[in-house]
Design a protein around this motif. Structure first.
Motif, short mmCIF file in Angstrom:
data_model
loop_
_atom_site.label_atom_id
_atom_site.label_comp_id
_atom_site.label_asym_id
_atom_site.label_seq_id
_atom_site.Cartn_x
_atom_site.Cartn_y
_atom_site.Cartn_z
N THR A 6 -20.05 -9.12 -16.91
CA THR A 6 -20.17 -10.21 -15.92
C THR A 6 -19.06 -10.12 -14.89
O THR A 6 -19.10 -10.85 -13.91
N GLY A 7 -18.09 -9.27 -15.14
CA GLY A 7 -17.02 -9.14 -14.17
C GLY A 7 -15.90 -8.28 -14.71
O GLY A 7 -15.93 -7.86 -15.86
N VAL A 8 -14.90 -8.07 -13.84
CA VAL A 8 -13.76 -7.28 -14.27
C VAL A 8 -12.49 -8.08 -13.97
O VAL A 8 -12.43 -8.86 -13.02
N ILE A 9 -11.48 -7.88 -14.85
CA ILE A 9 -10.23 -8.62 -14.72
C ILE A 9 -9.07 -7.63 -14.66
O ILE A 9 -9.09 -6.60 -15.33
N GLY A 10 -8.08 -7.93 -13.83
CA GLY A 10 -6.85 -7.15 -13.82
C GLY A 10 -5.66 -8.06 -13.63
O GLY A 10 -5.77 -9.10 -12.98
N GLU A 11 -4.53 -7.69 -14.24
CA GLU A 11 -3.33 -8.55 -14.16
C GLU A 11 -2.29 -7.92 -13.24
O GLU A 11 -2.10 -6.71 -13.25
N PHE A 12 -1.60 -8.78 -12.51
CA PHE A 12 -0.47 -8.33 -11.68
C PHE A 12 0.70 -9.27 -11.95
O PHE A 12 0.50 -10.43 -12.32
N GLU A 159 -16.48 2.05 -11.10
CA GLU A 159 -15.55 2.22 -9.97
C GLU A 159 -14.63 1.04 -9.74
O GLU A 159 -13.46 1.19 -9.42
N THR A 160 -15.15 -0.19 -9.92
CA THR A 160 -14.33 -1.37 -9.62
C THR A 160 -13.10 -1.47 -10.55
O THR A 160 -11.99 -1.71 -10.06
N PRO A 161 -13.27 -1.27 -11.86
CA PRO A 161 -12.07 -1.27 -12.70
C PRO A 161 -11.08 -0.18 -12.27
O PRO A 161 -9.86 -0.42 -12.26
N ALA A 162 -11.59 0.96 -11.89
CA ALA A 162 -10.72 2.06 -11.46
C ALA A 162 -9.97 1.67 -10.19
O ALA A 162 -8.78 1.96 -10.04
N LEU A 163 -10.69 0.96 -9.31
CA LEU A 163 -10.07 0.51 -8.06
C LEU A 163 -8.89 -0.43 -8.36
O LEU A 163 -7.79 -0.28 -7.83
N LEU A 164 -9.13 -1.38 -9.27
CA LEU A 164 -8.07 -2.33 -9.63
C LEU A 164 -6.88 -1.60 -10.25
O LEU A 164 -5.73 -1.86 -9.92
N GLY A 168 -2.66 -0.94 -9.08
CA GLY A 168 -1.49 -1.27 -9.90
C GLY A 168 -1.74 -2.37 -10.92
O GLY A 168 -0.79 -2.89 -11.49
N ALA A 169 -3.00 -2.70 -11.15
CA ALA A 169 -3.29 -3.77 -12.11
C ALA A 169 -3.02 -3.31 -13.54
O ALA A 169 -3.27 -2.15 -13.88
N GLN A 170 -2.51 -4.19 -14.34
CA GLN A 170 -2.31 -3.93 -15.76
C GLN A 170 -3.51 -4.47 -16.51
O GLN A 170 -4.15 -5.43 -16.07
N ASN A 171 -3.75 -3.88 -17.68
CA ASN A 171 -4.70 -4.46 -18.62
C ASN A 171 -6.07 -4.71 -17.97
O ASN A 171 -6.67 -5.77 -18.15
N VAL A 172 -6.55 -3.72 -17.20
CA VAL A 172 -7.85 -3.89 -16.53
C VAL A 172 -8.96 -3.77 -17.57
O VAL A 172 -8.96 -2.86 -18.39
N HIS A 173 -9.88 -4.71 -17.57
CA HIS A 173 -10.99 -4.62 -18.52
C HIS A 173 -12.20 -5.38 -18.01
O HIS A 173 -12.08 -6.35 -17.26
N LEU A 174 -13.36 -4.90 -18.46
CA LEU A 174 -14.61 -5.59 -18.12
C LEU A 174 -14.76 -6.80 -19.02
O LEU A 174 -14.33 -6.79 -20.18
N VAL A 175 -15.39 -7.83 -18.47
CA VAL A 175 -15.61 -9.04 -19.26
C VAL A 175 -17.11 -9.19 -19.50
O VAL A 175 -17.91 -9.03 -18.59
#
Lengths: 180, 473
Positions: A6-12, A159-164, A168-175
């Motif tokens: 349903t989406g992707v999350i990344g932390e900064f 591609e979107t998780p890779a973009l994040l 420089g995003a940490q802990n990128v993951h699909l939700v």
């Protein structure tokens, strides 16, 4: 669990980085995305390309409504509906109406501002597709959390998780959310 | 000013622009430390000491409510009011509590507009005090009507007599001013709380607490799209609360000034009342914060710098009321009116001279120590002074009310007023209500505005302002 994300999350964590991330994602043409922050970051809304809030107009409408109510109420009750002579004072004068004009203008502005803001922000809404995600919950603590929804036209599960991550995003993951 | 510039100005003003000075948050905590520190108060076990304190304040409130019940069921004849003194402790307490409510809005709105960063640590508790103080004020003013169950007679509603309320009366203005003040203060407080309640929702372990904070935070996520509107809303609320706080005590003073009685009928009252309200409000905030800071161990956030600034405001507003006390005498003489002159001589040297000089000493003399930096940073001393000011400001209202009423135009009807146990009990009761509500607040609500503190910590804001639409100016 469904296999479609349903989406992707990344932390900064760096506020200067998040500003650049916002500009890049905006320029990449994403529409259904957001940055969650523990406190308002100045200029981030502009970096994301968010249009100016219409809240000031809503507030102004509240002010006009309050003022009109106050004037109308005092004029109609005192000078039209029931003329009561009290010590020879006028049935309606703008001078004596001032305190109530002022207070009701303030009250109207305050109510329209707060409930207008609620409407624009879409609260109360006790559901968010990311709400159970541990990364997402850090956004109210000390992390800047970027989300891009899967229903965005430009979203791609690879591609979107890779973009994040590239930004420089940490802990990128699909939700994956079962309820939507 | 273009729309873009206006928008930038709003943004820059909202929640501070540059990091606060070192001194305002001690120990250089991380953002997580701030969350953990404030949330730990909410998560901590309820101690016996806390319950014991709550039991005492609860008992005070219960005792006051009993006295209120007795008053309502029997009539206000159980009070010490007489002819010619129709207002006594009831209105004194009303004005006293409304005044205390002024510091909260001053701190949250006026200091916000002036970008006084030190307000962030104390605004939440001061705003809470505002709301609780207005609750006490409403209790007093409703009970003094004698038949409070008919309170709706004060509102303009269509009725079988086809009669409307009298909008030419300052008492009517007061109804609107106080209710607006209560509503707007409560909204302002709640809007400020929403992000912090969301922080607690995500932080606390207990499932029940998670649910409660979850519902109260209305589903706030911290989305930038939400902050965008939120900041403008906060700015507007601060902008309208500033004239509101000045208007409320002005309207309260109209209750006196619009009457033609010597000692009340003066143009200095609105600014004098507003200054006094801020003065007494800061005193009460100081009294409670000295204790709260100690008990909840908030020394990291509420520092001597905060106290020093508050003491400076108390010194300034104390001087303003002192100026008003003295100026009133000059104007009484200058008016040439015998009644006016006499009432002021009577105020200082008549039957209520003891009340007048208590007021004068507490309000004008005692804050003078704050000229000295050492005194402004001395916690036991400022605690004592703040209590003096609380007492002095109560006596100010009492002096104004009693001295004008007890000797009216007809010497045959002169009288003297003393309260009965019922009025004293109700006053104690309002303190009980106020303190109980504050105790509950301090335990269950974030006492420090978490999001605001974070927004002004060093490194919280971007160090450069380079993005589109900025280059032109």
């Amino acid at each position: 669990m469904s296999t479609t994300p349903t989406g992707v999350i990344g932390e900064f964590t760096d506020v200067n980085v998040i500003m650049q991330v916002a500009e890049k994602l905006r320029d990449a043409g994403f529409r259904k995305w957001d940055i969650y922050t523990p406190y308002p970051v100045h200029g981030l809304d502009k970096a994301m390309g968010i249009k100016r809030s219409i809240l000031t107009y809503i507030s102004f409408a509240g002010l006009c409504g309050g003022l009109t109510t106050a004037l109308g109420l005092q004029f109609w009750t005192g000078a039209v509906d029931y003329k009561l002579n009290i010590g020879g004072k006028g049935f309606f004068d703008w001078q004596f109406s001032m305190p109530i004009d002022f207070e009701l203008s303030i009250l109207g502005t305050a109510l329209f501002t707060v409930f207008g803001m609620f409407h624009l922000v879409r609260i109360p809404t006790w559901y968010n597709r990311y709400q159970d995600d541990a990364s997402f919950q850090k956004a109210t603590d000390d992390t800047f959390v970027v989300t891009i929804d899967a229903d965005d036209d430009r979203f791609s599960a690879t591609e979107t998780p890779a973009l994040l991550a590239g930004l420089g995003a940490q802990n990128v993951h699909l939700v994956h959310t079962s309820v939507e | 000013m273009t729309v873009v510039q206006e928008h930038e100005r709003l943004q820059a003003t909202a929640l501070g622009e540059e990091p606060i000075r070192e001194e305002l948050v001690l120990g250089n905590p991380s953002m997580r430390d701030v969350t953990a520190r404030i949330a730990s108060i909410v998560e901590s076990k309820i101690t016996t000491k806390y319950l014991a304190t709550l039991a005492i304040t609860g008992a005070m409130a219960a005792w006051g409510l009993f006295a209120l019940y007795y008053t309502i069921t029997t009539g206000i004849g159980v009070w010490g009011l007489n002819n010619p003194i129709g207002w006594g402790w009831d209105i004194t307490n009303f004005v006293f509590w409304i005044g205390i409510g002024h510091a909260g809005t001053l701190i949250s709105a006026i200091l916000f507009l002036f970008r006084q960063k030190w307000r962030t640590a104390i605004n939440r508790s001061a705003e809470a005090m505002t709301i609780f103080a207005v609750v006490c004020a409403l209790t007093m003013v409703l009970s003094h009507t004698g038949r409070p169950w008919l309170f709706y007679w004060l509102l303009p509603y269509p009725n079988q007599m086809n009669m409307w309320v009298n909008f030419r009366s300052p008492l009517m203005w007061d109804v609107f001013a106080v209710n607006t003040y209560f509503t707007v203060s409560a909204l302002f407080w709640f809007v400020g709380l929403i992000p912090d309640l969301a922080t607690l929702r995500n932080y606390v372990k207990s499932e029940v607490a998670k649910k409660v904070y979850g519902v109260l935070s209305l589903g706030w996520t911290g989305s930038t799209r939400a902050w965008h509107h939120y900041e403008i809303a906060y700015m507007i609320l601060a902008g309208i609360s500033t004239p509101l706080v000045l208007s409320v005590h002005s309207v309260v003073s109209f209750d006196f000034t619009v009457g033609v009685l010597p000692g009340w009928h003066t143009t200095i009252f609105p600014p004098y009342f507003v200054a006094g309200a801020i003065f007494s409000g800061f005193a009460m905030v100081l009294t409670l914060l000295v204790i709260t800071r100690e008990v909840l161990d908030l020394k990291q956030f509420i520092t001597l710098k905060h106290f020093e600034n508050m003491n400076k405001i108390m010194l300034a507003t104390g001087m303003m009321v002192g100026y008003a006390y003295i100026l009133e005498f000059f104007i009484a003489w200058y008016s040439g009116s015998d009644w006016e002159r006499w009432i002021f001589v009577n105020r200082a040297f008549g039957d209520y001279a003891w009340a007048y000089w208590t007021m004068f000493t507490c309000n004008v003399v005692s804050p003078q120590v704050f000229w000295f930096k050492k005194a402004r940073r001395n916690i036991p001393l400022m605690f004592v002074i703040s209590i003096f000011v609380n007492i002095g400001m109560w006596f100010e209202r009492f002096t104004i009310i009693a001295t004008t009423l007890h000797h009216d135009f007809l010497p045959a009807s002169w009288g003297y007023y003393s309260p009965t146990w019922v009025e004293i009990s109700i006053f104690i009761g309002t303190f009980g209500i106020f303190l109980s509500l504050f105790l509950l607040f301090a335990k269950f609500v974030p006492v420090i505005a978490i999001a605001e503190i974070k927004s002004i910590m060093p490194g919280a804001q971007p160090s450069h302002h380079h993005h589109d639409g900025h280059g032109s100016h």
